[in-house]
Structure formats: structure tokens, C-alpha cells
Design an enzyme around this catalytic site. Structure first.
Site, short mmCIF file in Angstrom:
data_model
loop_
_atom_site.label_atom_id
_atom_site.label_comp_id
_atom_site.label_asym_id
_atom_site.label_seq_id
_atom_site.Cartn_x
_atom_site.Cartn_y
_atom_site.Cartn_z
N GLU A 49 1.01 -1.26 0.04
CA GLU A 49 -0.06 0.54 0.91
C GLU A 49 1.04 1.18 -0.09
O GLU A 49 0.71 1.55 -0.75
CB GLU A 49 -0.76 0.13 0.98
CG GLU A 49 -1.66 0.74 1.60
CD GLU A 49 -2.04 1.77 2.95
OE1 GLU A 49 -1.70 2.73 3.35
OE2 GLU A 49 -2.70 1.04 3.34
N HIS A 50 1.85 1.24 0.89
CA HIS A 50 2.88 2.96 1.16
C HIS A 50 3.96 2.44 -0.02
O HIS A 50 3.52 3.97 -0.98
CB HIS A 50 3.78 2.51 1.61
CG HIS A 50 3.17 2.91 3.28
ND1 HIS A 50 4.11 3.79 4.03
CD2 HIS A 50 2.25 2.43 4.11
CE1 HIS A 50 3.02 3.62 5.20
NE2 HIS A 50 2.11 3.29 5.24
#
Length: 172
Positions: A49-50
Site C-alpha cells: 500500500e505504501h
């Protein structure tokens, strides 16, 4: 009224028209979350996600920020036990471009090695920060007790050790 459509490629589209609204909210949801991770890859969904925000095949991280947030929009994401979502809220006129950017980010991320090193450090600091918060630690202990030896009993972010050991190949 919400409208749900299923495309021929099995994707589901949910829409809701709000007359009088001047903005559009777009979310791309994936059935990927901490529940589906094995012990050695705990935290990989959150790390991915990051990494999505670090650039894609078509857009650099700067271009993503400029095109969405620079036009008055908001860009965010979250990871949960059973899903990961990339979302944006933008002026109506930016809807098509924003959808294209979100798709490219989530389906064609760059995942550069130098970005992986930086994001691992960011997440490790997040883990340390949460470990210093009693209310977070109480919930973590509760989840461990409720779901012993199961992914639902682990922190979504993983552990310092697992995050540190996740490789770029694992992300792919």
C-alpha cells in the site's frame, strides 16, 4: 440509490449519483489484506500500500501528487484484514484522470529498490509508534488472544522483523 454492476472480467463497480455534488470520490478496492499473509510475509499488504504511492509505470510520485492533490483533490489508502483500498476525492472535472491514475498506481507500480528501503523504515517507525500506545497494544493482545496462531491475531503492519525481511520479489 446505489448501483452495482459486474463486468465481464468479474470486476464489480458500485456507483452512487449525488445531484448537486461538485466532487467525486473514487475507490479501488482489492481483496488483499493481512488475513491472507503467511507468517514470514506479515505486513506485506501494508508495505505494498505504501509503495503504490512511490510512482507507477506512467506517473512519478510527484506527478501523482501534483495531478490529484495539486488540483484540490485528496489521495489516500488503507489496508485492513481482508482488503486494501486506494481512494481519492477530487473535483468532478478531474474524475476521469484520477481514475486512470489510481488504476495505473495500483496495477503498475514501479516498486523501486530505493523506495522499498525508505518505506520499510517508515513502516518500522509506525510499528514502534503504535507499540508505544497502550490502547493499541491492548487491542493487539486482544486479537492475539481471540485468534491465536492465525493471521487475524497479528498486527496489520506486521512486525519489525517481517517488514525488514520483505523483498522486492515478494512484493511482485
Amino acid at each position: 440509490m446505489y448501483k452495482v454492476s459486474r463486468l465481464s472480467n468479474d470486476l464489480t463497480i458500485a456507483t452512487h449519483h449525488m445531484s448537486g455534488a461538485f466532487s467525486v470520490s473514487i475507490g479501488i478496492w482489492f481483496r488483499i489484506g493481512s488475513r491472507y499473509e503467511n507468517d514470514s510475509l506479515a505486513g506485506i499488504s501494508h508495505l505494498l500500500e505504501h509503495m503504490i504511492f512511490k510512482g507507477s509505470k506512467t506517473y512519478s510520485a510527484d506527478a501523482i501528487k501534483r495531478r490529484i492533490e495539486g488540483s484540490g483533490g485528496q489521495l489516500n489508502a488503507f489496508t485492513a484484514e481482508e482488503l486494501t483500498c486506494y481512494l481519492a476525492k477530487v473535483p468532478q472535472k478531474m474524475a476521469h484522470q484520477t481514475f486512470k491514475i489510481l488504476l495505473d498506481m495500483s496495477l503498475h507500480p514501479c516498486l523501486k529498490p530505493e523506495d522499498l528501503i525508505k518505506e520499510k523504515a517508515v513502516i518500522i517507525e509506525e510499528i514502534k509508534m503504535y507499540n508505544d500506545q497502550p490502547k493499541h497494544m491492548v487491542l493487539e493482545q486482544l486479537f492475539k488472544a481471540m485468534w491465536p496462531n492465525h493471521p487475524l491475531g497479528r498486527d496489520i503492519a506486521g512486525t519489525i522483523e517481517t517488514v525488514h525481511s520483505i523483498s522486492r520479489d515478494s512484493l511482485f
